[in-house]
Design a protein around this motif. Structure first.
Motif, PDB file in Angstrom:
ATOM      1  N   PRO A  95       0.830  -1.206   0.000  1.00  0.00           N
ATOM      2  CA  PRO A  95       0.000   0.000   0.000  1.00  0.00           C
ATOM      3  C   PRO A  95       0.867   1.260   0.000  1.00  0.00           C
ATOM      4  O   PRO A  95       1.996   1.259   0.489  1.00  0.00           O
ATOM      5  N   GLY A 145       0.614   5.539   0.789  1.00  0.00           N
ATOM      6  CA  GLY A 145      -0.157   6.621   1.384  1.00  0.00           C
ATOM      7  C   GLY A 145      -0.436   6.366   2.845  1.00  0.00           C
ATOM      8  O   GLY A 145      -1.064   5.380   3.199  1.00  0.00           O
ATOM      9  N   GLU A 146       0.090   7.270   3.672  1.00  0.00           N
ATOM     10  CA  GLU A 146      -0.115   7.151   5.109  1.00  0.00           C
ATOM     11  C   GLU A 146      -0.224   8.542   5.691  1.00  0.00           C
ATOM     12  O   GLU A 146       0.565   9.437   5.355  1.00  0.00           O
ATOM     13  N   LYS A 147      -1.198   8.737   6.551  1.00  0.00           N
ATOM     14  CA  LYS A 147      -1.412  10.028   7.196  1.00  0.00           C
ATOM     15  C   LYS A 147      -0.134  10.455   7.928  1.00  0.00           C
ATOM     16  O   LYS A 147       0.498   9.657   8.613  1.00  0.00           O
ATOM     17  N   GLU A 172       2.766  11.438   6.505  1.00  0.00           N
ATOM     18  CA  GLU A 172       3.996  11.380   5.716  1.00  0.00           C
ATOM     19  C   GLU A 172       4.086  12.595   4.785  1.00  0.00           C
ATOM     20  O   GLU A 172       3.094  13.264   4.522  1.00  0.00           O
ATOM     21  N   HIS A 177       1.517  10.297  -4.731  1.00  0.00           N
ATOM     22  CA  HIS A 177       0.255  10.792  -4.176  1.00  0.00           C
ATOM     23  C   HIS A 177      -0.450  11.682  -5.194  1.00  0.00           C
ATOM     24  O   HIS A 177       0.202  12.413  -5.928  1.00  0.00           O
ATOM     25  N   ASP A 222      -4.897  13.288   5.243  1.00  0.00           N
ATOM     26  CA  ASP A 222      -5.818  12.158   5.293  1.00  0.00           C
ATOM     27  C   ASP A 222      -5.712  11.386   3.982  1.00  0.00           C
ATOM     28  O   ASP A 222      -5.460  11.970   2.927  1.00  0.00           O
ATOM     29  N   VAL A 223      -5.883  10.083   4.054  1.00  0.00           N
ATOM     30  CA  VAL A 223      -5.855   9.238   2.865  1.00  0.00           C
ATOM     31  C   VAL A 223      -7.296   8.971   2.445  1.00  0.00           C
ATOM     32  O   VAL A 223      -8.071   8.398   3.202  1.00  0.00           O
ATOM     33  N   VAL A 235      -6.357   4.516  -0.778  1.00  0.00           N
ATOM     34  CA  VAL A 235      -5.008   3.954  -0.714  1.00  0.00           C
ATOM     35  C   VAL A 235      -4.501   3.653  -2.122  1.00  0.00           C
ATOM     36  O   VAL A 235      -5.263   3.207  -2.977  1.00  0.00           O
ATOM     37  N   TYR A 276      -1.214   1.786  -4.533  1.00  0.00           N
ATOM     38  CA  TYR A 276      -0.467   0.527  -4.469  1.00  0.00           C
ATOM     39  C   TYR A 276       0.788   0.565  -5.324  1.00  0.00           C
ATOM     40  O   TYR A 276       0.799   1.131  -6.417  1.00  0.00           O
ATOM     41  N   ALA A 333      -1.938   7.122  -4.406  1.00  0.00           N
ATOM     42  CA  ALA A 333      -2.879   7.321  -3.310  1.00  0.00           C
ATOM     43  C   ALA A 333      -3.561   8.669  -3.494  1.00  0.00           C
ATOM     44  O   ALA A 333      -2.913   9.661  -3.832  1.00  0.00           O
ATOM     45  N   VAL A 336      -5.128  11.719  -1.743  1.00  0.00           N
ATOM     46  CA  VAL A 336      -4.946  12.245  -0.393  1.00  0.00           C
ATOM     47  C   VAL A 336      -5.405  13.696  -0.256  1.00  0.00           C
ATOM     48  O   VAL A 336      -5.486  14.431  -1.232  1.00  0.00           O
TER      49      VAL A 336
END
Length: 65
Positions: free
Chosen positions: A7, A9-11, A13, A20, A38-39, A42, A44, A54, A56
């Motif tokens: 995956p 995308g992470e809140k 980062e 993104h 916020d994502v 997600v 890949y 992602a 975002v």
């Protein structure tokens, strides 16, 4: 994971336009660089290849305009 898919995308980062897709930018006093707030969806990676970016929401530093 077994096939190398991971995956993206992470809140919290740093926002990276290479992996993104910014759907919205929200000004914030709490960040000094563009940061994932916020994502929405997600993304890949398959090995080193981006399959889907992602989607975002991004906190951007406030500007004094």
């Amino acid at each position: 994971e077994r096939y190398g898919m991971a995956p993206v995308g992470e809140k919290g980062e740093a926002f990276d336009p290479a992996k993104h897709e910014a759907m919205v930018h929200v000004p914030s006093d709490e960040v000094s660089t563009d940061t994932v707030a916020d994502v929405i969806e997600v993304g890949y990676m398959l090995g080193e290849k981006l399959i889907r970016p992602a989607k975002v929401a991004v906190h951007s530093p406030k500007t004094d305009n």
